[in-house]
Design an enzyme around this catalytic site. Structure first.
Site, mmCIF file in Angstrom:
data_model
loop_
_atom_site.group_PDB
_atom_site.id
_atom_site.type_symbol
_atom_site.label_atom_id
_atom_site.label_comp_id
_atom_site.label_asym_id
_atom_site.label_seq_id
_atom_site.Cartn_x
_atom_site.Cartn_y
_atom_site.Cartn_z
ATOM 1 N N GLU A 70 -1.520 -7.962 6.636
ATOM 2 C CA GLU A 70 -2.184 -7.633 7.890
ATOM 3 C C GLU A 70 -1.798 -8.542 9.057
ATOM 4 O OE1 GLU A 70 -6.454 -7.219 7.767
ATOM 5 O OE2 GLU A 70 -6.439 -6.468 9.827
ATOM 6 N N ILE A 125 -7.957 -11.517 4.146
ATOM 7 C CA ILE A 125 -9.423 -11.444 4.181
ATOM 8 C C ILE A 125 -9.764 -10.045 4.648
ATOM 9 C CG2 ILE A 125 -11.559 -12.272 5.269
ATOM 10 C CD1 ILE A 125 -10.536 -14.530 3.702
ATOM 11 N N HIS A 209 -17.039 1.165 12.256
ATOM 12 C CA HIS A 209 -16.033 1.566 11.272
ATOM 13 C C HIS A 209 -16.436 2.841 10.533
ATOM 14 C CE1 HIS A 209 -14.346 -2.817 10.841
ATOM 15 N NE2 HIS A 209 -14.231 -2.321 12.043
ATOM 16 N N SER A 233 -15.884 -4.616 3.521
ATOM 17 C CA SER A 233 -14.673 -4.838 2.699
ATOM 18 C C SER A 233 -14.579 -3.954 1.461
ATOM 19 C CB SER A 233 -14.566 -6.307 2.283
ATOM 20 O OG SER A 233 -15.312 -6.570 1.124
ATOM 21 N N LYS A 236 -16.932 -2.923 -1.748
ATOM 22 C CA LYS A 236 -17.611 -1.636 -1.991
ATOM 23 C C LYS A 236 -16.949 -0.890 -3.149
ATOM 24 C CE LYS A 236 -17.151 -0.137 2.423
ATOM 25 N NZ LYS A 236 -16.868 -1.360 3.180
ATOM 26 N N ARG A 250 -15.721 6.686 3.970
ATOM 27 C CA ARG A 250 -15.119 6.045 5.148
ATOM 28 C C ARG A 250 -14.918 7.152 6.169
ATOM 29 N NH1 ARG A 250 -13.629 0.939 4.738
ATOM 30 N NH2 ARG A 250 -12.547 0.969 6.710
HETATM 31 P P1 AMP Z 1 -15.200 -2.243 6.303
HETATM 32 O O1 AMP Z 1 -15.436 -3.565 5.696
HETATM 33 O O2 AMP Z 1 -15.505 -1.110 5.425
HETATM 34 O O3 AMP Z 1 -15.808 -2.168 7.661
HETATM 35 O O4 AMP Z 1 -13.629 -2.157 6.475
HETATM 36 C C1 AMP Z 1 -12.948 -3.243 6.995
HETATM 37 C C2 AMP Z 1 -11.637 -2.763 7.530
HETATM 38 O O5 AMP Z 1 -11.823 -1.675 8.406
HETATM 39 C C3 AMP Z 1 -10.923 -3.816 8.334
HETATM 40 O O6 AMP Z 1 -10.010 -4.489 7.550
HETATM 41 C C4 AMP Z 1 -10.234 -3.033 9.437
HETATM 42 O O7 AMP Z 1 -8.830 -3.049 9.253
HETATM 43 C C5 AMP Z 1 -10.711 -1.621 9.249
HETATM 44 N N1 AMP Z 1 -11.075 -0.971 10.514
HETATM 45 C C6 AMP Z 1 -10.954 -1.432 11.763
HETATM 46 N N2 AMP Z 1 -11.343 -0.501 12.653
HETATM 47 C C7 AMP Z 1 -11.711 0.579 11.952
HETATM 48 C C8 AMP Z 1 -12.206 1.874 12.299
HETATM 49 N N3 AMP Z 1 -12.384 2.238 13.541
HETATM 50 N N4 AMP Z 1 -12.484 2.720 11.293
HETATM 51 C C9 AMP Z 1 -12.319 2.373 10.023
HETATM 52 N N5 AMP Z 1 -11.867 1.161 9.627
HETATM 53 C C10 AMP Z 1 -11.558 0.277 10.581
HETATM 54 MG MG MG Z 2 -9.087 -5.307 6.031
#
Ligand code: AMP
Ligand code: MG
Length: 332
Positions: A70, A125, A209, A233, A236, A250
């Site tokens: 990343e 991370i 997200h 992350s 889940k 998602r």
């Molecule tokens: P989460 O922990 O499920 O929120 O997912 C984390 C990951 O979501 C991060 O590593 C980001 O790369 C990614 N992310 C960033 N923006 C978005 C978005 N708009 N929709 C979905 N995932 C995203």
């Molecule tokens: Mg990520």
């Protein structure tokens, strides 16, 4: 049981364990929490230090295999970035004594490669926002061969005490405590829940997200009684693999409806769920295609499940797509 003496599996597990340990140490002493990247997402000393260390080891062991990760050293271009780089050099230097700034940047940028027929992908991370909140996050490393994930390793330092989850194609999904010398691995199996009303649903902690009002609509259509569990992350996916959750959505944020998932956010977690007996597709029911670059451009969002609830979830997703007007007034 997984063959930990296999060179690629052994190295992947060792790197994720070392990285998870480092992440915990950095988190304890973190004063300047995060730097904002160009897309305004946060990045910390831990993201860079872990990418540098994992990339260094992978480059040494498998110089011909690209790493798609990343972070990039471009973030050090500003004054603030330089302060972060100095801290990264110090942390990396604890493991590689004498590491210089130039070396650290070279290692980090070893991860700036494009996916090939065979490649590693790393999220140093995953869930940086969770890491900053001292909540859930994961170190995620995967090996992809011809578009299929073969090895997926998740280090989740704050999950169930501390969890190391390792999946290898056709060898199952296994969990142990991180840095457990006894290597007491237990095989993971998804739940047997087939009643949507009883489903434990997992979603991103960050509302940005996901799609909050569509999620509400889906819960109502499925008759789900409990509130979705919010978690950062790929932890889940580990929870789903362990049978402590049944469905994971998602959804596409209304602010970024064209968002496409990054491979490092999905590769390890996908295999973890599949090898525990679950199912992972996109929101249209298509398999995730890891052969098309750094982003899953051929897919929209992700639906992961214990398998038994997958069809029911796809059906309500299909209906929800046909009727997006119903939630327009409720948008965040
Ligand atoms: P989460 O922990 O499920 O929120 O997912 C984390 C990951 O979501 C991060 O590593 C980001 O790369 C990614 N992310 C960033 N923006 C978005 C978005 N708009 N929709 C979905 N995932 C995203
Ligand atoms: Mg990520």
């Amino acid at each position: 049981m997984i063959d930990l003496t296999h060179p690629e599996i052994g190295l992947a597990v060792k790197m994720v364990e070392q990285a998870s340990h480092l992440a915990k140490q950095i988190q304890k002493g973190m004063v300047v929490p995060a730097l904002a990247k160009e897309d305004s997402s946060p990045v910390t000393v831990a993201d860079f230090a872990i990418q540098a260390l994992v990339a260094r080891s992978l480059a040494e062991a498998y110089p011909e295999v690209p790493l798609v990760a990343e972070e990039s050293s471009d973030s050090f271009g500003t004054q603030e970035g330089q302060t972060i780089l100095e801290q990264v050099i110090q942390w990396v230097g604890r493991i590689v004594p004498g590491a210089t700034g130039k070396e650290v940047c070279r290692w980090i940028d070893h991860g700036a490669q494009q996916p090939g027929r065979r490649f590693w992908t790393l999220d140093p991370i995953d869930g940086t926002k969770g890491f900053v909140r001292k909540d859930q996050y994961a170190v995620a490393l995967a090996l992809v061969v011809e578009g299929k994930v073969q090895i997926g390793v998740l280090g989740c330092p704050n999950l169930d005490g501390s969890s190391l989850v390792v999946a290898v194609r056709d060898q199952g999904c296994w969990k142990a405590r991180l840095l457990d010398e006894a290597r007491n691995f237990q095989q993971l199996q998804v739940s047997e829940q087939d009643d949507p009303s009883q489903a434990r649903v997992l979603r991103s902690f960050e509302s940005g997200h996901t799609h909050v009002s569509q999620m509400d609509e889906l819960m109502t259509s499925l008759g789900v009684q409990a509130e979705p569990v919010r978690m950062d992350s790929q932890a889940k996916y580990a929870l789903l693999a362990e049978g402590k959750g049944d469905l994971l959505f998602r959804l596409l944020s209304p602010r970024q409806p064209d968002y496409r998932e990054r491979i490092w956010d999905q590769a390890a977690g996908t295999l973890v769920v599949e090898e525990a007996g679950g199912n992972v597709t996109d929101l249209d029911g298509k398999p995730l295609d890891f052969s098309v670059g750094k982003m899953l451009v051929a897919n929209r969002g992700v639906l992961a499940s214990n398998g038994r609830l997958h069809q029911a979830a796809l059906e309500v997703l299909g209906a929800s797509k046909m009727n997006p007007e119903s939630r327009i007034q409720n948008e965040e």
